[in-house]
Design a protein around this motif. Structure first.
Motif, short mmCIF file in Angstrom:
data_model
loop_
_atom_site.label_atom_id
_atom_site.label_comp_id
_atom_site.label_asym_id
_atom_site.label_seq_id
_atom_site.Cartn_x
_atom_site.Cartn_y
_atom_site.Cartn_z
N LEU A 25 -2.97 57.57 41.26
CA LEU A 25 -2.01 58.52 40.69
C LEU A 25 -0.85 57.72 40.10
O LEU A 25 -0.69 56.54 40.39
CB LEU A 25 -1.50 59.48 41.77
CG LEU A 25 -2.55 60.40 42.39
CD1 LEU A 25 -1.94 61.16 43.57
CD2 LEU A 25 -3.09 61.37 41.36
N ALA A 26 -0.03 58.37 39.30
CA ALA A 26 1.11 57.68 38.67
C ALA A 26 2.35 57.73 39.55
O ALA A 26 3.42 57.29 39.12
CB ALA A 26 1.41 58.32 37.31
N THR A 27 2.23 58.23 40.77
CA THR A 27 3.37 58.35 41.69
C THR A 27 3.50 57.10 42.55
O THR A 27 2.50 56.65 43.12
CB THR A 27 3.18 59.58 42.59
OG1 THR A 27 3.08 60.75 41.78
CG2 THR A 27 4.35 59.74 43.56
N PRO A 28 4.71 56.53 42.67
CA PRO A 28 4.89 55.36 43.54
C PRO A 28 4.61 55.71 45.00
O PRO A 28 4.76 56.86 45.42
CB PRO A 28 6.38 55.02 43.35
CG PRO A 28 6.77 55.66 42.07
CD PRO A 28 5.95 56.90 41.96
N GLY A 29 4.18 54.71 45.78
CA GLY A 29 3.99 54.91 47.20
C GLY A 29 5.29 54.72 47.95
O GLY A 29 6.33 54.39 47.35
N LYS A 30 5.26 54.93 49.26
CA LYS A 30 6.48 54.73 50.07
C LYS A 30 6.84 53.25 50.10
O LYS A 30 8.01 52.89 50.02
CB LYS A 30 6.25 55.25 51.49
CG LYS A 30 5.94 56.73 51.58
CD LYS A 30 5.90 57.21 53.03
CE LYS A 30 4.88 56.46 53.84
NZ LYS A 30 3.48 56.64 53.35
N ALA A 31 5.82 52.41 50.23
CA ALA A 31 6.06 50.97 50.23
C ALA A 31 6.35 50.50 48.81
O ALA A 31 5.80 51.03 47.84
CB ALA A 31 4.85 50.24 50.79
#
Length: 320
Positions: A279-285
């Motif tokens: 997905l184009a969404t950043p992860g928490k890390a």
């Protein structure tokens, strides 16, 4: 006798009068003007205009096919190597290739019976996987895959532009390659965030060679977004389009059989293979990006390091 003769004369006179009346009527009809078109005549022949008033002649050739399936709307647009040729056809194509009867064209396609095929040697990682006809993939063996139209799901249409999502995983790549970012700071050598899709290697790849394999130059001209025409969904868009909630619509997605034979990472669920997709969404890390798992799960706990290889399920905007 005289009475009968008189009545006969009267009948003859009436008959002559009737004949003269009919003749006069026919003469008048012959001299009458032809009524203008649109009064009592059949409709004029098609003038070349459709119901919208636009001329059919000169329209752009059809570059996509729109259809409905199970209550949802889809589009066939672009092409990709997809389903494998059945075992008998694969053997026939292999023999024709070896004999030189069928050879690759300038673009690397093998043309046979008005269809195009891509030939690949099965990867070691694909050994033992099964194709749709039940045959088992053998590492090192040649397989032919039909170069066929790509199926896209219509998510929304706004002002004549359709938001589309591919029905299958069409490729696989890293988000950002190892060595291109600092594992501690999460920054690339250019100072960008490693999990920022807009500054990622993946976005460049999607809009470069990956796009060129799916669309001709002419087809690409119908995409909205210019140089950034090919993208990925975000977590927010999955929820906004109610993808998970729609009855019968699974977030778990299969890769093309071409990718299965190339050894792309898959999970077998039942009799089918599924791939995780970026997905184009950043992860928490700071060095991780979000994804949808092979089983169809997504959310804040579903992410992986940006240097991992996962599937590509592109999203595009097509001018209809």
């Amino acid at each position: 006798m005289q009475g009968r003769k008189g009545r006969a004369i009267t009948y003859i006179a009436l008959l002559l009068a009737a004949i003269l009346t009919i003749a006069a009527f026919l003469s008048a009809c012959a001299e009458a003007e032809t009524p203008p078109a649109g009064d009592d005549l059949p409709p004029a022949a098609d003038s070349g205009e459709d119901d919208s008033g636009e001329e059919e002649e000169g329209e752009s050739p059809e570059y996509y096919t729109r259809f409905e399936e199970n209550g949802k709307e889809y589009v066939y647009f672009g092409h990709a190597a997809g389903e494998a040729a059945d075992a008998d056809l694969n053997n026939a194509l292999t023999n024709l290739k070896e004999s030189g009867t069928v050879t690759a064209d300038a673009d690397g396609f093998y043309n046979y019976n008005d269809k195009k095929y891509v030939c690949v040697v099965a990867d070691e990682a694909a050994a033992g996987r099964r194709l749709h006809d039940g045959s088992t993939i053998e590492a090192g063996k040649e397989y032919f895959f039909e170069y066929s139209p790509v199926k896209w799901r219509i998510l929304a249409i706004n002002d004549g532009v359709a938001q589309l999502l591919s029905e299958q995983v069409l490729g696989a790549a890293v988000f950002n390659p190892a060595g291109s970012f600092n594992s501690t700071t999460g920054l690339t050598t250019n100072g960008e965030k490693a999990n920022d899709f807009n500054a990622s290697y993946l976005k460049t790849y999607l809009n470069g060679s990956f796009k060129d394999t799916l669309f001709t130059e002419s087809e690409s001209s119908y995409l909205a977004g210019g140089a950034d025409a090919v993208g990925l969904l975000t977590l927010e868009q999955i929820d906004a389009y109610d993808l998970k909630e729609e009855e019968g619509y699974m977030m778990a997605v299969s890769p093309t059989e071409y990718l299965v034979a190339e050894g792309v990472e898959v999970s077998k669920i039942g009799n089918d293979y599924y791939s995780a997709w970026w997905l184009a969404t950043p992860g928490k890390a700071s060095t991780a990006a979000s994804l949808v798992s092979a089983g169809g799960q997504y959310g804040e706990y579903y992410e992986d390091t940006v240097s991992a290889v996962h599937g590509l399920r592109p999203a595009i905007a097509l001018r209809l």
